[in-house]
Design a protein around this motif. Structure first.
Motif, PDB file in Angstrom:
ATOM      1  N   ILE A  28       0.846  -1.200   0.000  1.00 17.23           N
ATOM      2  CA  ILE A  28       0.000   0.000   0.000  1.00 17.23           C
ATOM      3  C   ILE A  28       0.877   1.245   0.000  1.00 17.23           C
ATOM      4  O   ILE A  28       1.797   1.377   0.805  1.00 17.23           O
ATOM      5  N   LYS A  29       0.576   2.140  -0.929  1.00 15.18           N
ATOM      6  CA  LYS A  29       1.274   3.420  -1.024  1.00 15.18           C
ATOM      7  C   LYS A  29       0.545   4.488  -0.209  1.00 15.18           C
ATOM      8  O   LYS A  29       1.165   5.332   0.426  1.00 15.18           O
ATOM      9  N   ASP A  30      -0.796   4.434  -0.246  1.00 13.43           N
ATOM     10  CA  ASP A  30      -1.588   5.471   0.413  1.00 13.43           C
ATOM     11  C   ASP A  30      -2.985   4.929   0.699  1.00 13.43           C
ATOM     12  O   ASP A  30      -3.380   3.890   0.170  1.00 13.43           O
ATOM     13  N   PRO A  46       1.100   1.485  -5.939  1.00 12.00           N
ATOM     14  CA  PRO A  46       1.842   1.988  -7.100  1.00 12.00           C
ATOM     15  C   PRO A  46       1.810   0.953  -8.221  1.00 12.00           C
ATOM     16  O   PRO A  46       1.728  -0.249  -7.966  1.00 12.00           O
ATOM     17  N   THR A  47       1.869   1.411  -9.467  1.00  6.28           N
ATOM     18  CA  THR A  47       1.939   0.476 -10.588  1.00  6.28           C
ATOM     19  C   THR A  47       3.336  -0.112 -10.660  1.00  6.28           C
ATOM     20  O   THR A  47       4.302   0.494 -10.202  1.00  6.28           O
ATOM     21  N   ASN A  57       0.986   5.859 -12.883  1.00 15.27           N
ATOM     22  CA  ASN A  57      -0.417   5.695 -12.531  1.00 15.27           C
ATOM     23  C   ASN A  57      -0.498   4.811 -11.306  1.00 15.27           C
ATOM     24  O   ASN A  57       0.278   3.877 -11.169  1.00 15.27           O
ATOM     25  N   ASN A  58      -1.429   5.102 -10.459  1.00 18.80           N
ATOM     26  CA  ASN A  58      -1.637   4.289  -9.278  1.00 18.80           C
ATOM     27  C   ASN A  58      -2.857   3.417  -9.480  1.00 18.80           C
ATOM     28  O   ASN A  58      -3.742   3.733 -10.263  1.00 18.80           O
ATOM     29  N   ILE A  59      -2.894   2.311  -8.764  1.00 17.60           N
ATOM     30  CA  ILE A  59      -4.055   1.428  -8.780  1.00 17.60           C
ATOM     31  C   ILE A  59      -4.845   1.720  -7.513  1.00 17.60           C
ATOM     32  O   ILE A  59      -4.320   1.613  -6.413  1.00 17.60           O
ATOM     33  N   ILE A  81     -10.545  -4.676 -11.811  1.00 14.60           N
ATOM     34  CA  ILE A  81      -9.641  -3.607 -11.396  1.00 14.60           C
ATOM     35  C   ILE A  81      -8.255  -3.810 -11.988  1.00 14.60           C
ATOM     36  O   ILE A  81      -7.655  -2.903 -12.526  1.00 14.60           O
ATOM     37  N   ILE A  82      -7.774  -5.035 -11.918  1.00  9.64           N
ATOM     38  CA  ILE A  82      -6.426  -5.360 -12.342  1.00  9.64           C
ATOM     39  C   ILE A  82      -6.462  -6.030 -13.706  1.00  9.64           C
ATOM     40  O   ILE A  82      -7.156  -7.019 -13.889  1.00  9.64           O
ATOM     41  N   ASP A  83      -5.715  -5.481 -14.676  1.00  5.19           N
ATOM     42  CA  ASP A  83      -5.579  -6.093 -15.986  1.00  5.19           C
ATOM     43  C   ASP A  83      -4.526  -7.188 -15.921  1.00  5.19           C
ATOM     44  O   ASP A  83      -3.446  -6.965 -15.386  1.00  5.19           O
ATOM     45  N   ILE A  84      -4.828  -8.328 -16.492  1.00  6.04           N
ATOM     46  CA  ILE A  84      -3.852  -9.414 -16.519  1.00  6.04           C
ATOM     47  C   ILE A  84      -2.661  -9.028 -17.386  1.00  6.04           C
ATOM     48  O   ILE A  84      -1.533  -9.384 -17.122  1.00  6.04           O
ATOM     49  N   ASP A  85      -2.896  -8.237 -18.446  1.00  3.90           N
ATOM     50  CA  ASP A  85      -1.820  -7.802 -19.337  1.00  3.90           C
ATOM     51  C   ASP A  85      -0.814  -6.890 -18.654  1.00  3.90           C
ATOM     52  O   ASP A  85       0.309  -6.756 -19.082  1.00  3.90           O
ATOM     53  N   GLU A  86      -1.253  -6.215 -17.571  1.00  2.00           N
ATOM     54  CA  GLU A  86      -0.386  -5.296 -16.852  1.00  2.00           C
ATOM     55  C   GLU A  86       0.768  -6.016 -16.192  1.00  2.00           C
ATOM     56  O   GLU A  86       1.807  -5.476 -15.967  1.00  2.00           O
ATOM     57  N   GLU A  87       0.549  -7.253 -15.784  1.00  7.77           N
ATOM     58  CA  GLU A  87       1.510  -7.974 -14.976  1.00  7.77           C
ATOM     59  C   GLU A  87       2.611  -8.491 -15.759  1.00  7.77           C
ATOM     60  O   GLU A  87       3.121  -8.709 -16.584  1.00  7.77           O
TER      61      GLU A  87
END
Length: 87
Positions: A28-30, A46-47, A57-59, A81-87
């Motif tokens: 957790i960032k914030d 954080p991304t 960009n933050n998640i 919320i979370i894209d699988i491609d992001e990982e």
């Protein structure tokens, strides 16, 4: 219903994991807090992707998506919320 209290520093030291994919999302960032209702609205992570020309960009994960807070991890439902491609 289980009622527990956690310190902000304690939450920030727990790793966030998506239940659907098992992916480790980071720490957790914030926190976003609703001061009128005295409750946490969402957590901000954080991304992972940071490049030379990329904008940071933050998640943001709504508190309702948190399924379980354990001893050292936070389990979330990252569906939508979370894209699988992001990982």
């Amino acid at each position: 219903m289980e009622s527990s209290m956690y310190a902000i520093n304690g939450l920030k030291m727990m790793e966030v994991i998506d239940l659907n994919t098992g992916a480790k999302l980071g720490y957790i960032k914030d926190l976003k807090i609703d001061c009128d209702e005295y409750r946490v609205k969402s957590i901000v992570l954080p991304t992972q992707k940071v490049g030379w020309f990329s904008k940071e960009n933050n998640i943001e994960i709504p508190w309702e998506k948190i399924r379980k807070i354990g001893v050292d991890v936070i389990l979330i439902d990252g569906d939508g919320i979370i894209d699988i491609d992001e990982e």
